[in-house]
Design a protein around this motif. Structure first.
Motif, mmCIF file in Angstrom:
data_model
loop_
_atom_site.group_PDB
_atom_site.id
_atom_site.type_symbol
_atom_site.label_atom_id
_atom_site.label_comp_id
_atom_site.label_asym_id
_atom_site.label_seq_id
_atom_site.Cartn_x
_atom_site.Cartn_y
_atom_site.Cartn_z
ATOM 1 N N SER A 85 -0.163 4.378 -7.173
ATOM 2 C CA SER A 85 0.206 3.164 -7.288
ATOM 3 C C SER A 85 1.038 3.102 -8.877
ATOM 4 N N ALA A 86 0.716 3.841 -9.768
ATOM 5 C CA ALA A 86 1.243 3.759 -11.053
ATOM 6 C C ALA A 86 2.380 4.630 -10.971
ATOM 7 N N ASP A 87 2.669 5.824 -10.157
ATOM 8 C CA ASP A 87 3.724 6.131 -9.887
ATOM 9 C C ASP A 87 4.868 5.503 -9.026
ATOM 10 N N ALA A 88 4.525 4.830 -8.161
ATOM 11 C CA ALA A 88 5.184 4.076 -7.354
ATOM 12 C C ALA A 88 5.894 3.028 -7.921
ATOM 13 N N ALA A 89 4.858 2.350 -8.950
ATOM 14 C CA ALA A 89 5.415 1.179 -9.724
ATOM 15 C C ALA A 89 6.630 1.440 -10.547
ATOM 16 N N GLN A 90 6.569 2.690 -11.174
ATOM 17 C CA GLN A 90 7.591 3.345 -12.074
ATOM 18 C C GLN A 90 8.865 3.446 -11.311
ATOM 19 N N ILE A 133 1.147 -3.634 -6.021
ATOM 20 C CA ILE A 133 1.252 -2.190 -5.557
ATOM 21 C C ILE A 133 -0.023 -1.509 -5.638
ATOM 22 N N TYR A 134 -0.509 -0.797 -4.823
ATOM 23 C CA TYR A 134 -1.925 -0.280 -4.757
ATOM 24 C C TYR A 134 -1.906 1.091 -3.837
ATOM 25 N N CYS A 135 -3.215 1.976 -4.126
ATOM 26 C CA CYS A 135 -3.382 3.282 -3.389
ATOM 27 C C CYS A 135 -4.688 3.386 -3.299
ATOM 28 N N ARG A 136 -5.439 4.389 -3.391
ATOM 29 C CA ARG A 136 -6.581 4.631 -3.274
ATOM 30 C C ARG A 136 -7.283 4.629 -4.539
ATOM 31 N N THR A 137 -7.055 5.284 -5.560
ATOM 32 C CA THR A 137 -7.586 5.266 -6.790
ATOM 33 C C THR A 137 -6.618 4.808 -7.974
ATOM 34 N N GLY A 138 -5.488 4.398 -7.951
ATOM 35 C CA GLY A 138 -4.394 4.005 -9.036
ATOM 36 C C GLY A 138 -3.321 4.955 -9.518
ATOM 37 N N ARG A 139 -3.630 6.366 -8.997
ATOM 38 C CA ARG A 139 -2.617 7.343 -9.338
ATOM 39 C C ARG A 139 -1.327 7.030 -8.940
ATOM 40 N N ASP A 183 1.046 -1.113 -0.196
ATOM 41 C CA ASP A 183 -0.035 0.098 -0.003
ATOM 42 C C ASP A 183 0.783 1.221 0.076
ATOM 43 N N VAL A 184 0.942 2.070 -0.728
ATOM 44 C CA VAL A 184 1.742 3.147 -0.972
ATOM 45 C C VAL A 184 0.913 4.589 -0.629
ATOM 46 N N ARG A 185 -0.203 4.460 0.057
ATOM 47 C CA ARG A 185 -0.966 5.633 0.508
ATOM 48 C C ARG A 185 -0.317 6.047 1.875
ATOM 49 N N GLU A 186 -1.004 7.007 2.525
ATOM 50 C CA GLU A 186 -0.333 7.606 3.644
ATOM 51 C C GLU A 186 -0.707 6.754 5.056
ATOM 52 N N PRO A 187 -0.059 6.767 6.159
ATOM 53 C CA PRO A 187 -0.217 5.826 7.355
ATOM 54 C C PRO A 187 -1.737 6.125 7.630
ATOM 55 N N ASP A 188 -2.138 7.261 7.752
ATOM 56 C CA ASP A 188 -3.469 7.318 8.271
ATOM 57 C C ASP A 188 -4.756 6.757 7.319
ATOM 58 N N GLU A 189 -4.310 6.713 5.879
ATOM 59 C CA GLU A 189 -5.214 6.241 5.079
ATOM 60 C C GLU A 189 -5.103 4.573 5.233
ATOM 61 N N PHE A 190 -3.858 4.115 5.518
ATOM 62 C CA PHE A 190 -3.672 2.488 5.474
ATOM 63 C C PHE A 190 -4.359 2.314 7.030
ATOM 64 N N ALA A 240 -1.237 -6.597 4.051
ATOM 65 C CA ALA A 240 -0.296 -5.627 3.053
ATOM 66 C C ALA A 240 0.697 -4.827 3.952
ATOM 67 N N LYS A 241 1.787 -4.501 3.258
ATOM 68 C CA LYS A 241 2.961 -3.727 3.624
ATOM 69 C C LYS A 241 2.495 -2.235 3.515
ATOM 70 N N LEU A 242 3.059 -1.400 4.330
ATOM 71 C CA LEU A 242 2.770 0.135 3.877
ATOM 72 C C LEU A 242 4.148 0.714 3.661
ATOM 73 N N LEU A 243 4.219 1.327 2.641
ATOM 74 C CA LEU A 243 5.313 1.966 2.077
ATOM 75 C C LEU A 243 4.625 3.367 1.174
ATOM 76 N N PRO A 244 4.587 4.363 2.043
ATOM 77 C CA PRO A 244 4.134 5.537 1.382
ATOM 78 C C PRO A 244 4.680 6.143 0.204
ATOM 79 N N LEU A 245 4.097 6.670 -0.778
ATOM 80 C CA LEU A 245 4.633 6.780 -1.995
ATOM 81 C C LEU A 245 5.960 7.953 -1.669
ATOM 82 N N GLY A 246 5.857 8.861 -0.870
ATOM 83 C CA GLY A 246 7.064 9.602 -0.539
ATOM 84 C C GLY A 246 8.324 9.102 -0.028
ATOM 85 N N ASP A 247 8.015 7.735 0.444
ATOM 86 C CA ASP A 247 9.094 6.879 1.029
ATOM 87 C C ASP A 247 9.623 5.945 0.077
ATOM 88 N N VAL A 248 9.185 5.810 -1.174
ATOM 89 C CA VAL A 248 9.368 4.729 -2.053
ATOM 90 C C VAL A 248 10.992 4.799 -2.377
#
Length: 107
Positions: free
Chosen positions: A71-76, A63-69, A23-30, A38-46
Motif C-alpha cells: 500500500s505504501a508503494d502504491a500510494a507513492q 489504499i491498503y494491502c495485506r501488511t502495509g508494504r 485493495d492493491v493485492r493480487e486477485p486471489d488475495e482479494f 473495495a476496488k481491486l487495483l493490483p500493485l503491478g497494475d497501478v
C-alpha cells in the motif's frame, strides 16, 4: 508523502460515503477477503490502470494491502500520477471490521 489513516478513521469515512477503499493485492488475495465495496487495483497494475479504477484524482482513496508494504508503494506511485486525496490504510491484517470474501484461503 501520503498520510496514514487508522482503521477507525477509515471506517467513518467509508460508512459516510466520503472515501473509497482500494485493495492493491493480487486477485486471489482479494477473493479470499477484502473490505466491503473495495476496488481491486493490483500493485503491478497501478501505473497502467489507475485512471480506469480510480477516475477522480481528487477523491478520497484509502489504499491498503495485506501488511502495509504494497500500500505504501502504491500510494507513492499514485501520488506521482497526480492523486491528491490518498490515505495509506496499511494492511488488512489490522482491519478489525467486516470483511467480505470466500474465506477459503488465508490472508
Amino acid at each position: 508523502m501520503v498520510e496514514k489513516i487508522t482503521p477507525a478513521e477509515a471506517i467513518r469515512l467509508l460508512d459516510a460515503g466520503k472515501a473509497q477503499a482500494v485493495d492493491v493485492r493480487e486477485p486471489d488475495e482479494f477473493a479470499v477477503g477484502h473490505i466491503p465495496g473495495a476496488k481491486l487495483l493490483p500493485l503491478g497494475d497501478v501505473l497502467t490502470r489507475a485512471e480506469e479504477v480510480m477516475p477522480d484524482k481528487n477523491a478520497q482513496w484509502l489504499i491498503y494491502c495485506r501488511t502495509g508494504r504494497r500500500s505504501a508503494d502504491a500510494a507513492q506511485k499514485l501520488e506521482a500520477q497526480g492523486y491528491t486525496g490518498l490515505r495509506d490504510l496499511g494492511g488488512i491484517l489490522s482491519w478489525p471490521y467486516e470483511i467480505e470474501g470466500d474465506f477459503e484461503g488465508h490472508f
